[in-house]
Design a protein around this motif. Structure first.
Motif, PDB file in Angstrom:
ATOM      1  N   GLU A 127       0.829  -1.205   0.000  1.00 31.69           N
ATOM      2  CA  GLU A 127       0.000   0.000   0.000  1.00 31.69           C
ATOM      3  C   GLU A 127       0.869   1.263   0.000  1.00 31.69           C
ATOM      4  O   GLU A 127       0.531   2.253  -0.646  1.00 31.69           O
ATOM      5  CB  GLU A 127      -0.923  -0.002   1.221  1.00 31.69           C
ATOM      6  CG  GLU A 127      -1.954  -1.116   1.225  1.00 31.69           C
ATOM      7  CD  GLU A 127      -1.432  -2.457   1.741  1.00 31.69           C
ATOM      8  OE1 GLU A 127      -2.219  -3.414   1.751  1.00 31.69           O
ATOM      9  OE2 GLU A 127      -0.243  -2.568   2.112  1.00 31.69           O
ATOM     10  N   MET A 128       1.975   1.205   0.706  1.00 32.16           N
ATOM     11  CA  MET A 128       2.873   2.371   0.763  1.00 32.16           C
ATOM     12  C   MET A 128       3.361   2.760  -0.627  1.00 32.16           C
ATOM     13  O   MET A 128       3.310   3.928  -1.010  1.00 32.16           O
ATOM     14  CB  MET A 128       4.098   2.062   1.645  1.00 32.16           C
ATOM     15  CG  MET A 128       3.811   1.970   3.123  1.00 32.16           C
ATOM     16  SD  MET A 128       5.192   1.251   4.050  1.00 32.16           S
ATOM     17  CE  MET A 128       6.532   2.378   3.664  1.00 32.16           C
ATOM     18  N   PHE A 129       3.845   1.766  -1.374  1.00 33.99           N
ATOM     19  CA  PHE A 129       4.462   2.080  -2.657  1.00 33.99           C
ATOM     20  C   PHE A 129       3.481   2.069  -3.826  1.00 33.99           C
ATOM     21  O   PHE A 129       3.857   2.367  -4.947  1.00 33.99           O
ATOM     22  CB  PHE A 129       5.687   1.191  -2.882  1.00 33.99           C
ATOM     23  CG  PHE A 129       6.764   1.547  -1.894  1.00 33.99           C
ATOM     24  CD1 PHE A 129       7.506   2.703  -2.066  1.00 33.99           C
ATOM     25  CD2 PHE A 129       6.974   0.788  -0.765  1.00 33.99           C
ATOM     26  CE1 PHE A 129       8.461   3.080  -1.132  1.00 33.99           C
ATOM     27  CE2 PHE A 129       7.929   1.156   0.172  1.00 33.99           C
ATOM     28  CZ  PHE A 129       8.680   2.301  -0.011  1.00 33.99           C
ATOM     29  N   ASP A 130       2.213   1.802  -3.536  1.00 28.52           N
ATOM     30  CA  ASP A 130       1.154   2.032  -4.513  1.00 28.52           C
ATOM     31  C   ASP A 130       0.670   3.479  -4.441  1.00 28.52           C
ATOM     32  O   ASP A 130       0.000   3.953  -5.347  1.00 28.52           O
ATOM     33  CB  ASP A 130      -0.043   1.101  -4.261  1.00 28.52           C
ATOM     34  CG  ASP A 130       0.179  -0.308  -4.781  1.00 28.52           C
ATOM     35  OD1 ASP A 130       1.172  -0.541  -5.503  1.00 28.52           O
ATOM     36  OD2 ASP A 130      -0.642  -1.193  -4.447  1.00 28.52           O
ATOM     37  N   ARG A 148       6.750  -2.926  -6.744  1.00 29.24           N
ATOM     38  CA  ARG A 148       5.677  -3.237  -5.796  1.00 29.24           C
ATOM     39  C   ARG A 148       6.310  -3.515  -4.436  1.00 29.24           C
ATOM     40  O   ARG A 148       7.302  -4.235  -4.341  1.00 29.24           O
ATOM     41  CB  ARG A 148       4.942  -4.479  -6.281  1.00 29.24           C
ATOM     42  CG  ARG A 148       3.939  -5.002  -5.295  1.00 29.24           C
ATOM     43  CD  ARG A 148       3.339  -6.301  -5.767  1.00 29.24           C
ATOM     44  NE  ARG A 148       2.378  -6.752  -4.772  1.00 29.24           N
ATOM     45  CZ  ARG A 148       1.757  -7.893  -4.835  1.00 29.24           C
ATOM     46  NH1 ARG A 148       1.949  -8.709  -5.847  1.00 29.24           N
ATOM     47  NH2 ARG A 148       0.913  -8.242  -3.899  1.00 29.24           N
ATOM     48  N   GLY A 149       5.731  -2.984  -3.386  1.00 26.99           N
ATOM     49  CA  GLY A 149       6.200  -3.285  -2.041  1.00 26.99           C
ATOM     50  C   GLY A 149       5.804  -4.696  -1.651  1.00 26.99           C
ATOM     51  O   GLY A 149       4.638  -5.070  -1.761  1.00 26.99           O
ATOM     52  N   ILE A 150       6.775  -5.481  -1.228  1.00 29.50           N
ATOM     53  CA  ILE A 150       6.511  -6.855  -0.794  1.00 29.50           C
ATOM     54  C   ILE A 150       6.416  -6.912   0.731  1.00 29.50           C
ATOM     55  O   ILE A 150       5.494  -7.472   1.290  1.00 29.50           O
ATOM     56  CB  ILE A 150       7.632  -7.809  -1.278  1.00 29.50           C
ATOM     57  CG1 ILE A 150       7.795  -7.738  -2.793  1.00 29.50           C
ATOM     58  CG2 ILE A 150       7.376  -9.228  -0.788  1.00 29.50           C
ATOM     59  CD1 ILE A 150       6.575  -8.109  -3.602  1.00 29.50           C
ATOM     60  N   GLY A 151       7.377  -6.320   1.402  1.00 31.36           N
ATOM     61  CA  GLY A 151       7.394  -6.328   2.857  1.00 31.36           C
ATOM     62  C   GLY A 151       8.581  -5.535   3.341  1.00 31.36           C
ATOM     63  O   GLY A 151       9.410  -5.068   2.551  1.00 31.36           O
ATOM     64  N   GLY A 152       8.657  -5.371   4.625  1.00 31.32           N
ATOM     65  CA  GLY A 152       9.773  -4.645   5.211  1.00 31.32           C
ATOM     66  C   GLY A 152      10.137  -5.250   6.540  1.00 31.32           C
ATOM     67  O   GLY A 152       9.428  -6.116   7.069  1.00 31.32           O
ATOM     68  N   MET A 153      11.247  -4.792   7.068  1.00 31.06           N
ATOM     69  CA  MET A 153      11.660  -5.257   8.381  1.00 31.06           C
ATOM     70  C   MET A 153      12.401  -4.168   9.125  1.00 31.06           C
ATOM     71  O   MET A 153      13.078  -3.341   8.519  1.00 31.06           O
ATOM     72  CB  MET A 153      12.493  -6.529   8.303  1.00 31.06           C
ATOM     73  CG  MET A 153      13.798  -6.390   7.546  1.00 31.06           C
ATOM     74  SD  MET A 153      14.710  -7.937   7.407  1.00 31.06           S
ATOM     75  CE  MET A 153      15.847  -7.804   8.781  1.00 31.06           C
ATOM     76  N   ALA A 154      12.215  -4.161  10.417  1.00 27.03           N
ATOM     77  CA  ALA A 154      12.985  -3.311  11.307  1.00 27.03           C
ATOM     78  C   ALA A 154      14.239  -4.087  11.672  1.00 27.03           C
ATOM     79  O   ALA A 154      14.203  -5.312  11.799  1.00 27.03           O
ATOM     80  CB  ALA A 154      12.167  -2.993  12.554  1.00 27.03           C
ATOM     81  N   LEU A 155      15.357  -3.373  11.855  1.00 28.05           N
ATOM     82  CA  LEU A 155      16.625  -4.034  12.162  1.00 28.05           C
ATOM     83  C   LEU A 155      17.422  -3.193  13.147  1.00 28.05           C
ATOM     84  O   LEU A 155      17.565  -1.980  12.960  1.00 28.05           O
ATOM     85  CB  LEU A 155      17.438  -4.225  10.875  1.00 28.05           C
ATOM     86  CG  LEU A 155      18.802  -4.897  11.032  1.00 28.05           C
ATOM     87  CD1 LEU A 155      18.634  -6.384  11.345  1.00 28.05           C
ATOM     88  CD2 LEU A 155      19.625  -4.708   9.760  1.00 28.05           C
ATOM     89  N   GLY A 156      17.923  -3.827  14.175  1.00 23.63           N
ATOM     90  CA  GLY A 156      18.759  -3.141  15.145  1.00 23.63           C
ATOM     91  C   GLY A 156      19.048  -4.035  16.335  1.00 23.63           C
ATOM     92  O   GLY A 156      18.742  -5.233  16.328  1.00 23.63           O
ATOM     93  N   TYR A 157      19.628  -3.432  17.376  1.00 29.01           N
ATOM     94  CA  TYR A 157      19.901  -4.177  18.603  1.00 29.01           C
ATOM     95  C   TYR A 157      18.646  -4.193  19.472  1.00 29.01           C
ATOM     96  O   TYR A 157      18.069  -3.141  19.740  1.00 29.01           O
ATOM     97  CB  TYR A 157      21.050  -3.532  19.383  1.00 29.01           C
ATOM     98  CG  TYR A 157      22.392  -3.703  18.712  1.00 29.01           C
ATOM     99  CD1 TYR A 157      23.080  -4.916  18.793  1.00 29.01           C
ATOM    100  CD2 TYR A 157      22.977  -2.655  18.010  1.00 29.01           C
ATOM    101  CE1 TYR A 157      24.312  -5.074  18.183  1.00 29.01           C
ATOM    102  CE2 TYR A 157      24.209  -2.807  17.397  1.00 29.01           C
ATOM    103  CZ  TYR A 157      24.877  -4.019  17.486  1.00 29.01           C
ATOM    104  OH  TYR A 157      26.091  -4.179  16.881  1.00 29.01           O
ATOM    105  N   PRO A 158      18.231  -5.370  19.921  1.00 35.22           N
ATOM    106  CA  PRO A 158      17.048  -5.438  20.783  1.00 35.22           C
ATOM    107  C   PRO A 158      17.247  -4.624  22.065  1.00 35.22           C
ATOM    108  O   PRO A 158      18.334  -4.597  22.633  1.00 35.22           O
ATOM    109  CB  PRO A 158      16.928  -6.933  21.111  1.00 35.22           C
ATOM    110  CG  PRO A 158      17.693  -7.628  20.028  1.00 35.22           C
ATOM    111  CD  PRO A 158      18.798  -6.691  19.641  1.00 35.22           C
TER     112      PRO A 158
END
Length: 176
Positions: A127-130, A148-158
């Motif tokens: 929806e974001m990239f549409d 097309r946006g497929i998915g995303g992920m957050a990344l970092g130190y917990p």
């Protein structure tokens, strides 16, 4: 060695979704390892149709978080304060773009756990990239608006210890 004690299988069993991150920057060598793992995921016909976008610049990270929150109808950071957001996009005409992109994300989440980072899958990238704002971001990044946006992920130190896994449900696996 018992099969279930295998290091790779143990990693799969221990990885958890992280929904709270320290603000510490992710070292370049760890980010590079996670991104590289994504490039080794299986893709339909071996075409490597996904495009991986690592968002580390604060202004771009803020824009992505605001766009995702807008799609949700909220204002909270959908990426839980993680310093890095990784987006997976693909050309819409790739027959298996969702499947390949999903494999890319899973590879990167497992790699993150292997190098001591936390991650969580985040939805709404389609929806974001549409949207017009999403297409404007793609243009600003020098990418095709047809992605097309497929998915995303957050990344970092917990920010804290991981949650304990839920027991596996009855009937999860059916053998026929």
């Amino acid at each position: 060695m018992e099969i279930m004690d295998n290091e790779g299988l143990a990693l799969i069993r221990s990885r958890r979704a992280v929904r709270s991150y320290r603000p510490d920057e992710v070292p370049e060598e760890l980010l590079a390892a996670v991104l590289d793992a994504g490039t080794w995921a299986p893709t339909g016909g071996g075409r490597q149709s996904p495009v991986i976008v690592a968002v580390t610049r604060p202004d771009d990270r803020k824009a992505v978080a605001e766009l995702n929150a807008e799609v949700m109808g909220g204002h909270d950071d959908p990426y839980y304060g993680a310093p890095v957001v990784i987006l997976v996009l693909a050309e819409q005409d790739a027959a298996t773009c969702v499947e390949g992109g999903s494999c890319v994300l899973e590879n990167m989440m497992l790699a993150a756990a292997a190098v001591g980072l936390g991650s969580v899958w985040v939805h709404r990238e389609k929806e974001m990239f549409d949207s017009a704002k999403g297409k404007a971001l793609l243009r600003a990044w020098g990418l095709s608006e047809t992605l097309r946006g497929i998915g995303g992920m957050a990344l970092g130190y917990p920010a804290g210890p991981g949650a304990k896994p839920a027991p596996r449900k009855e009937g999860y696996v059916v053998r026929v």
